[in-house]
Design an enzyme around this catalytic site. Structure first.
Site, mmCIF file in Angstrom:
data_model
loop_
_atom_site.group_PDB
_atom_site.id
_atom_site.type_symbol
_atom_site.label_atom_id
_atom_site.label_comp_id
_atom_site.label_asym_id
_atom_site.label_seq_id
_atom_site.Cartn_x
_atom_site.Cartn_y
_atom_site.Cartn_z
ATOM 1 N N SER A 145 15.008 -36.946 -24.777
ATOM 2 C CA SER A 145 14.073 -37.524 -25.749
ATOM 3 C C SER A 145 14.684 -37.450 -27.133
ATOM 4 O O SER A 145 15.496 -36.555 -27.422
ATOM 5 C CB SER A 145 12.753 -36.748 -25.719
ATOM 6 O OG SER A 145 11.923 -37.117 -26.805
ATOM 7 N N TYR A 170 7.611 -28.855 -26.575
ATOM 8 C CA TYR A 170 8.226 -30.056 -26.017
ATOM 9 C C TYR A 170 9.654 -30.243 -26.537
ATOM 10 O O TYR A 170 10.588 -30.477 -25.752
ATOM 11 C CB TYR A 170 7.383 -31.276 -26.360
ATOM 12 C CG TYR A 170 7.913 -32.564 -25.775
ATOM 13 C CD1 TYR A 170 7.805 -32.824 -24.412
ATOM 14 C CD2 TYR A 170 8.520 -33.523 -26.581
ATOM 15 C CE1 TYR A 170 8.292 -33.998 -23.867
ATOM 16 C CE2 TYR A 170 9.011 -34.703 -26.043
ATOM 17 C CZ TYR A 170 8.897 -34.935 -24.686
ATOM 18 O OH TYR A 170 9.398 -36.103 -24.149
#
Length: 255
Positions: free
Chosen positions: A135, A148
């Site tokens: 990501s 995250y």
């Protein structure tokens, strides 16, 4: 099989489902892996080409037997796409330790488990391709992303190290760093819908990302940023940190 056999984790929805559709349409043979049989069957109904379904939880040590059976049934796995992932976008004080552990278990350790189990087979057949979906958050962390972002930082470090370990082997290892994608991921990560609404002009569609991943299968590269502007944003943050945190950070922190 005339095409490549491609195992896709997290294929029950979102990017994984779209990857399966595009992989099948390109002439390869996707194996859709996910925790929910019902979701996998829903995706399966949208794929007219040959494919396979397998119930698989990347956090469960039982995947050893599942992967052994897959290799026995299909003869090989040519490409592993580690796509399964989840997130919770909350300030650290609102995150439970269980949520943080869950993100690390799925996003990072899930990739480690899958790769460790399939790598020996790829080394034995002297071919293979491992694609890890990370990501942009792994490079540019934002507010409400402590758990995250940390899990995606780990994926990036793991992938870069694996690339060095396999430098002299005929196995490709690729890293994909997309921005936010319009998928069911956000139903858990952002239940209020505020994040998606605020960044709606910047949200990627699954079709866009899947198209580039399929291209990556056909023409392997070490790393891909989607969109490419993310790479330049990361470089700008490294070169001009004060300017970045004054002008850009307030925008990307709008979760």
């Amino acid at each position: 099989m005339t095409g490549r056999i491609i195992l896709i984790t997290g294929a029950g929805s979102g990017l994984g489902a779209e990857l399966a559709r595009q992989v099948a349409a390109s002439g390869d043979y996707p194996i859709l892996a996910g925790r929910s049989r019902d979701k996998l069957e829903t995706v399966s109904a949208t794929i007219p080409q040959p494919h396979q379904l397998v119930e698989l939880d990347v956090t469960n040590d039982g995947i050893t037997r599942v992967l052994q059976d897959l290799i026995k049934t299909n003869g090989r796995i040519d490409v592993l796409i580690n796509n399964a992932g989840l997130g919770y976008f909350q300030p650290l004080q609102n995150l439970s330790l269980q949520q943080i552990t869950e993100m690390m278990d799925v996003n990072y350790l899930g990739i480690v488990r899958m790769t460790r189990l399939l790598l020996p087979q790829m080394l034995a057949q002297q071919s293979g391709h491992i694609i890890n979906i990370a990501s942009a958050a792994g490079y540019v962390a934002t507010a409400k992303g402590t758990g995250y972002a940390a899990s995606k930082h780990a994926v990036i470090g793991f992938t870069h190290a694996l690339q060095e370990e396999l430098r002299r082997q005929p196995i490709h290892v690729s890293l994909v760093n997309p921005g936010p994608i319009r998928t069911p991921f956000f139903k858990r990560a952002d239940p209020s819908g505020e994040y998606v609404e605020r960044l709606k002009g910047w949200i990627l569609e699954p079709e866009q990302v899947a198209k580039q991943v399929v291209r990556l299968i056909q023409q392997p590269k070490r790393e891909v940023f989607i969109p490419r502007a993310i790479r330049w944003g990361y470089i700008a943050m490294l070169l001009f940190p004060r300017l970045y945190h004054r002008l850009v950070a307030p925008f990307v922190n709008r979760k």
